[in-house]
Design an enzyme around this catalytic site. Structure first.
Site, mmCIF file in Angstrom:
data_model
loop_
_atom_site.group_PDB
_atom_site.id
_atom_site.type_symbol
_atom_site.label_atom_id
_atom_site.label_comp_id
_atom_site.label_asym_id
_atom_site.label_seq_id
_atom_site.Cartn_x
_atom_site.Cartn_y
_atom_site.Cartn_z
ATOM 1 N N GLU A 109 0.872 -1.178 0.000
ATOM 2 C CA GLU A 109 0.000 0.000 0.000
ATOM 3 C C GLU A 109 0.907 1.226 0.000
ATOM 4 O O GLU A 109 1.809 1.321 0.834
ATOM 5 C CB GLU A 109 -0.879 -0.011 1.245
ATOM 6 C CG GLU A 109 -1.841 1.151 1.360
ATOM 7 C CD GLU A 109 -2.593 1.127 2.682
ATOM 8 O OE1 GLU A 109 -3.788 1.434 2.682
ATOM 9 O OE2 GLU A 109 -1.967 0.799 3.728
ATOM 10 N N GLU A 200 -8.302 12.242 2.066
ATOM 11 C CA GLU A 200 -8.551 11.334 3.185
ATOM 12 C C GLU A 200 -8.687 12.139 4.475
ATOM 13 O O GLU A 200 -7.929 13.097 4.689
ATOM 14 C CB GLU A 200 -7.399 10.339 3.311
ATOM 15 C CG GLU A 200 -7.523 9.380 4.468
ATOM 16 C CD GLU A 200 -6.360 8.406 4.545
ATOM 17 O OE1 GLU A 200 -6.296 7.659 5.521
ATOM 18 O OE2 GLU A 200 -5.516 8.410 3.621
#
Length: 314
Positions: A109, A200
């Site tokens: 990730e 985010e």
């Protein structure tokens, strides 16, 4: 929360895709396409959040009191592309603005974080060094997540971070510079999954963003120019472990072509050119008297994304 909230981001891949051409607002977990562009939206916990899909590759978000939320537009399959973007990012509390994605084999990730607020995304991670790219400096970090949700279910995987030391909202992200720096620090990527320019937020913050993802290059459409010459890539032969690219240079007979590999792929051999390697994943090529066409054979090492190529005339 950055290293912690990867759990939420990973869950996006398990959501069934939809299409957003008819709807402009997204407030529930989903992935899909809008105006031909991939998008993803995830939220969990308390609070409210929504993403509005605009024209082209534009999206806007607003959030308040969220436990965790991530939204963005980009590509269903990532690549070592050059990404441009512009817009606004106005958080109050913990939030990131990042180019974000996943790879498999190895399962990774990754974040290229251009701006953040509140919680430092590198908290708890291992510092690996720096890389200069696109007019700024990025600090490189690595972290491991153990038995956490991922695009392959609950798994143990590494997170790679590149955090810009001077925040910005808009500009160019030359991902090959970051990917190669990670690889040089023992942090190789694998086969690309999705890649988005993501907003985010988490831990109860509030705010809004409006982001337009601009043009990009890279992946299977290699080639580029600088000055008065152009290097164009086309496919040659391929085996189970290697592939060959034909490189055609136009506009000059005194040129230098720079090719940035997508780690861990490396150059195995060349023909009809003088080649040097400033670093493991960067090759420079100059004429050797054989004309303006040459070939490069690349050992893929599991990564089949083409390198980027730029040409400068001397």
């Amino acid at each position: 929360m950055g290293i912690v909230c990867a759990v939420a981001l990973a869950a996006v891949s398990a959501i069934m895709p939809t299409s957003a051409e008819a709807a402009t607002s997204v407030c529930s977990n989903q992935t899909g396409t809008s105006n031909g562009n991939f998008y993803s939206f995830y939220t969990s916990g308390t609070g409210s959040s929504c993403m509005t899909l605009g024209s082209g590759a534009n999206y806007s978000t607003s959030w308040s009191g969220v436990g965790d939320f991530v939204a963005g537009e980009g590509w269903s399959t990532g690549a070592a592309r050059t990404v441009t973007y512009s817009g606004s990012f106005n958080p109050s509390g913990d939030a990131y603005l990042s180019l974000y994605g996943w790879t498999t084999s190895p399962l990774v990730e990754y974040y290229i974080t251009d701006d953040w607020s509140g919680y430092n995304p590198s908290s708890g991670a291992t510092y690996k060094g720096t890389v200069n790219s696109d007019g700024g400096t990025y600090d490189i970090y690595e972290d491991q997540r153990t038995n956490e949700p991922s695009i392959q279910g609950t798994a143990t995987f590494n997170q790679y971070w590149a955090v810009r030391t001077s925040g910005r909202v808009g500009g160019t992200i030359t991902t090959s510079n970051i990917f190669n720096a990670w690889a040089n620090d023992g942090m190789p990527l694998g086969t690309f999954n999705y890649q988005i320019l993501a907003t985010e937020a988490f831990n109860g913050g509030s705010g809004n963003s409006n982001i337009t993802v601009g043009s990009s290059s890279g992946g299977s459409s290699g080639g580029g120019s600088s000055g008065s010459c152009t290097a164009t890539l086309s496919a040659g032969s391929q085996t189970s472990t290697t592939y060959t690219l034909n490189v055609a240079v136009t506009g000059s007979s005194t040129w230098t072509v720079t090719m940035n590999m997508v780690a861990p792929a490396v150059v195995a051999s060349t023909t009809n050119v003088n080649a040097t390697w400033p670093s493991q994943y960067v090759m420079t090529a100059t004429p050797n008297g054989s004309g303006n066409n040459f070939t490069v054979t690349i050992t893929a090492n599991g990564t089949w994304t083409w390198p980027t190529a730029t040409c400068s005339s001397s």
